[in-house]
Design a protein around this motif. Structure first.
Motif, PDB file in Angstrom:
ATOM      1  N   SER A  13       0.832  -1.836  -6.547  1.00 37.98           N
ATOM      2  CA  SER A  13      -0.591  -1.492  -6.668  1.00 37.98           C
ATOM      3  C   SER A  13      -1.512  -2.676  -6.402  1.00 37.98           C
ATOM      4  N   GLN A  14      -1.030  -3.901  -6.688  1.00 38.39           N
ATOM      5  CA  GLN A  14      -1.904  -5.063  -6.492  1.00 38.39           C
ATOM      6  C   GLN A  14      -2.193  -5.339  -5.019  1.00 38.39           C
ATOM      7  N   TYR A  15      -1.420  -4.721  -4.123  1.00 38.01           N
ATOM      8  CA  TYR A  15      -1.645  -4.922  -2.693  1.00 38.01           C
ATOM      9  C   TYR A  15      -2.401  -3.763  -2.042  1.00 38.01           C
ATOM     10  N   VAL A  16      -2.679  -2.710  -2.788  1.00 36.52           N
ATOM     11  CA  VAL A  16      -3.283  -1.504  -2.221  1.00 36.52           C
ATOM     12  C   VAL A  16      -4.789  -1.499  -2.491  1.00 36.52           C
ATOM     13  N   PRO A  17      -5.624  -1.408  -1.457  1.00 37.63           N
ATOM     14  CA  PRO A  17      -7.075  -1.340  -1.671  1.00 37.63           C
ATOM     15  C   PRO A  17      -7.468  -0.161  -2.551  1.00 37.63           C
ATOM     16  N   GLN A  18      -8.517  -0.340  -3.324  1.00 39.05           N
ATOM     17  CA  GLN A  18      -8.963   0.677  -4.261  1.00 39.05           C
ATOM     18  C   GLN A  18      -9.317   1.981  -3.563  1.00 39.05           C
ATOM     19  N   GLU A  19      -9.760   1.904  -2.307  1.00 37.36           N
ATOM     20  CA  GLU A  19     -10.147   3.115  -1.589  1.00 37.36           C
ATOM     21  C   GLU A  19      -9.005   4.112  -1.495  1.00 37.36           C
ATOM     22  N   PHE A  20      -7.775   3.635  -1.304  1.00 34.65           N
ATOM     23  CA  PHE A  20      -6.647   4.548  -1.207  1.00 34.65           C
ATOM     24  C   PHE A  20      -6.402   5.266  -2.526  1.00 34.65           C
ATOM     25  N   THR A  21      -6.590   4.562  -3.620  1.00 31.94           N
ATOM     26  CA  THR A  21      -6.459   5.190  -4.932  1.00 31.94           C
ATOM     27  C   THR A  21      -7.535   6.236  -5.132  1.00 31.94           C
ATOM     28  N   ASN A  49      -6.666   9.349  -3.383  1.00 29.82           N
ATOM     29  CA  ASN A  49      -5.354   9.901  -3.764  1.00 29.82           C
ATOM     30  C   ASN A  49      -4.328   9.774  -2.636  1.00 29.82           C
ATOM     31  N   VAL A  50      -4.364   8.648  -1.946  1.00 30.04           N
ATOM     32  CA  VAL A  50      -3.419   8.361  -0.866  1.00 30.04           C
ATOM     33  C   VAL A  50      -2.374   7.375  -1.377  1.00 30.04           C
ATOM     34  N   THR A  51      -1.108   7.728  -1.267  1.00 27.96           N
ATOM     35  CA  THR A  51      -0.020   6.858  -1.688  1.00 27.96           C
ATOM     36  C   THR A  51       0.600   6.192  -0.465  1.00 27.96           C
ATOM     37  N   LEU A  52       0.779   4.885  -0.532  1.00 23.06           N
ATOM     38  CA  LEU A  52       1.331   4.123   0.586  1.00 23.06           C
ATOM     39  C   LEU A  52       2.776   3.746   0.302  1.00 23.06           C
ATOM     40  N   TYR A  53       3.647   3.955   1.301  1.00 21.89           N
ATOM     41  CA  TYR A  53       5.060   3.627   1.181  1.00 21.89           C
ATOM     42  C   TYR A  53       5.521   2.635   2.251  1.00 21.89           C
ATOM     43  N   ASP A  54       4.771   2.502   3.329  1.00 17.72           N
ATOM     44  CA  ASP A  54       5.204   1.696   4.470  1.00 17.72           C
ATOM     45  C   ASP A  54       4.354   0.437   4.603  1.00 17.72           C
ATOM     46  N   TRP A  55       5.009  -0.639   4.954  1.00 16.72           N
ATOM     47  CA  TRP A  55       4.330  -1.876   5.351  1.00 16.72           C
ATOM     48  C   TRP A  55       4.329  -1.961   6.871  1.00 16.72           C
ATOM     49  N   GLN A  56       3.253  -2.474   7.444  1.00 11.58           N
ATOM     50  CA  GLN A  56       3.313  -2.963   8.813  1.00 11.58           C
ATOM     51  C   GLN A  56       3.887  -4.374   8.753  1.00 11.58           C
ATOM     52  N   SER A  57       4.772  -4.713   9.656  1.00 16.04           N
ATOM     53  CA  SER A  57       5.494  -5.974   9.529  1.00 16.04           C
ATOM     54  C   SER A  57       5.594  -6.707  10.858  1.00 16.04           C
ATOM     55  N   GLN A  58       5.936  -7.980  10.752  1.00 16.51           N
ATOM     56  CA  GLN A  58       6.206  -8.797  11.925  1.00 16.51           C
ATOM     57  C   GLN A  58       7.345  -9.744  11.575  1.00 16.51           C
ATOM     58  N   CYS A  59       8.410  -9.701  12.364  1.00 21.14           N
ATOM     59  CA  CYS A  59       9.598 -10.515  12.114  1.00 21.14           C
ATOM     60  C   CYS A  59       9.749 -11.532  13.237  1.00 21.14           C
ATOM     61  N   LEU A 112       2.284  -7.235   6.277  1.00 21.31           N
ATOM     62  CA  LEU A 112       0.827  -7.320   6.307  1.00 21.31           C
ATOM     63  C   LEU A 112       0.223  -6.514   5.169  1.00 21.31           C
ATOM     64  N   MET A 113      -0.762  -7.112   4.501  1.00 20.10           N
ATOM     65  CA  MET A 113      -1.435  -6.398   3.428  1.00 20.10           C
ATOM     66  C   MET A 113      -2.176  -5.188   3.988  1.00 20.10           C
ATOM     67  N   PRO A 114      -2.033  -4.014   3.365  1.00 19.04           N
ATOM     68  CA  PRO A 114      -2.740  -2.835   3.874  1.00 19.04           C
ATOM     69  C   PRO A 114      -4.248  -2.998   3.751  1.00 19.04           C
ATOM     70  N   THR A 115      -4.963  -2.459   4.725  1.00 18.70           N
ATOM     71  CA  THR A 115      -6.419  -2.476   4.701  1.00 18.70           C
ATOM     72  C   THR A 115      -6.929  -1.065   4.976  1.00 18.70           C
ATOM     73  N   VAL A 116      -8.193  -0.838   4.666  1.00 16.69           N
ATOM     74  CA  VAL A 116      -8.784   0.482   4.896  1.00 16.69           C
ATOM     75  C   VAL A 116      -8.925   0.745   6.384  1.00 16.69           C
ATOM     76  N   GLY A 117      -9.183  -0.299   7.172  1.00 13.51           N
ATOM     77  CA  GLY A 117      -9.318  -0.114   8.612  1.00 13.51           C
ATOM     78  C   GLY A 117      -7.997  -0.237   9.325  1.00 13.51           C
ATOM     79  N   CYS A 118      -7.653  -1.469   9.735  1.00 12.48           N
ATOM     80  CA  CYS A 118      -6.428  -1.728  10.488  1.00 12.48           C
ATOM     81  C   CYS A 118      -5.813  -3.012   9.967  1.00 12.48           C
TER      82      CYS A 118
END
Length: 402
Positions: free
Chosen positions: A147-155, A158-168, A184-190
């Motif tokens: 939850s500490q990584y999820v923007p308040q807007e998603f809460t 009522n949107v639950t996030l399960y996936d990270w965008q990543s770069q290896c 990458l930390m989720p954002t409301v935009g991109c």
């Protein structure tokens, strides 16, 4: 900058500066704008730009602030104010030359020879890989992002996030492979707008001597299987990582975290990570994040593999099997008649037609397996067997319909 104003300015720039979209890749940092001197204001807003293909005479260093680690990173910014030709999503071509194996731990030159298995493996494993990643419980339930990584807007929505965008970022070296994973930390935009990320650094195949063919369980296409320890003695937590090349410049990595209540076992799957990745660019140490619009689609909530599909008869095709000696050295052996578990006990079916198997007993026996079933019914498999508390066999390869 207020979010609304930030998005408005970004959209105006992208629309107005479209003719020069190959010049610069832009990430907007949340910098407060001043109402005077608009060009200085614009330059501040572009403080997180990364120059892609500008001539050296037009560049000068700039410092990018990372909110997550309170660290700075040196990048490039045009010497003169950015022309009205800035685009948000300039991407590197996937046709750029692949990075190849280097012998120096701080490489300066790359080998041109790829005549050995290890060299060919390194050529296909190296580079910047962008993707999506999700973590699952032993029963296949996806984990929500903390939850500490999820923007308040998603809460609020009522949107639950399960996936990270990543770069290896993967860099083969003489004594192993340097692996840097950024979530990458989720954002409301991109996520391309994000300046924060989690970072996980690891050294795979770590060795005190230069790597050669037979040192590790790898395939020439970039596939591999590895473990955090070849011994179960005095261990209560193990990490197994398997990378399976699914297509040209595509791969799936499965990371199994296995735990035991005591050193004698039994061992159980705690969590499994699934990383769906595609090749983005030659290795650059993760100097820049992937742009908006790229990456891989979220998959954590998609359909899981049907267990009945694994029960079909298949024959072994391209595979390698190694005996593991007591001192940890691998020796190539003839292929066994079976490279998959004869029992589906301990299986966890996962999205993207992937699966995990963990089987254990009280006598130091442990079987670790991970696989991907492709659309052509070809089964990609990585497996490790432990007997009397130590790893004895590593196998990686594929099976097709009989």
């Amino acid at each position: 900058m207020f979010p609304v104003a930030q998005r408005w300015l970004r959209n105006r720039l992208v629309h107005a500066l479209k003719p020069h979209q190959s010049a610069i890749w832009v990430n907007f940092a949340p910098v407060a704008l001043q109402h005077n001197n608009s060009m200085e204001c614009l330059t501040s807003t572009l403080a997180s730009c990364v120059a892609c293909d500008l001539p050296g005479s037009l560049r000068k260093p700039f410092t990018r602030y990372n909110r997550n680690t309170s660290a700075t990173r040196t990048g490039q910014l045009p010497k003169h104010p950015a022309p009205f030709g800035v685009a948000l999503n300039a991407r590197r071509s996937l046709k750029q030359p692949r990075a190849v194996f280097t012998t120096d731990s701080h490489p300066a030159e790359a080998h041109s020879k790829t005549d050995s298995l290890w060299d060919s493996f390194c050529e296909h494993a190296a580079g910047e890989w962008e993707g999506a990643t999700a973590t699952f419980s032993a029963d296949g339930t996806p984990h929500e992002l903390p939850s500490q990584y999820v923007p308040q807007e998603f809460t609020d929505w009522n949107v639950t996030l399960y996936d990270w965008q990543s770069q290896c970022s993967m860099q083969p070296q003489a004594t192993g492979i340097k692996c840097l994973l950024k979530r990458l930390m989720p954002t409301v935009g991109c996520e391309a707008d994000a300046q924060s990320f989690n970072e996980d650094k690891r050294q795979l195949f770590e060795s005190t001597t230069p790597m050669t063919e037979g040192h590790q369980a790898v395939l020439s296409n970039g596939s591999y299987t590895t473990t955090s320890s070849l011994q179960l003695t005095n261990q209560t937590s193990l990490r197994f990582e398997h990378c399976l090349a699914t297509a040209e410049q595509r791969r799936i990595r499965l990371v199994q975290h296995v735990t035991a209540s005591s050193a004698s076992g039994p061992w159980k799957l705690s969590t499994v990570e699934v990383h769906n990745e595609k090749y983005d660019a030659p290795y650059n140490g993760g100097a820049s994040l992937s742009g908006c619009g790229g990456g891989m689609s979220n998959f954590a909530e998609s359909a899981k593999l049907d267990i009945q599909q694994l029960q079909q008869e298949r024959k072994i095709t391209s595979s390698r099997c190694y005996n593991v000696s007591e001192d940890g050295k691998l020796q190539l052996q003839d292929l066994p008649h079976q490279i998959c578990s004869s029992s589906l006990a301990g299986i966890t079916c996962l999205p993207l037609n992937t699966y995990s198997i963990v089987q254990s007993d009280q006598h130091g026996g442990l079987l670790i397996e991970a696989g991907v079933l492709q659309k052509d019914n070809c089964l990609l498999v990585a497996q490790q067997r432990f007997v009397d508390g130590r790893c004895t066999v590593m196998t990686i390869g594929s099976k097709t319909s009989a």
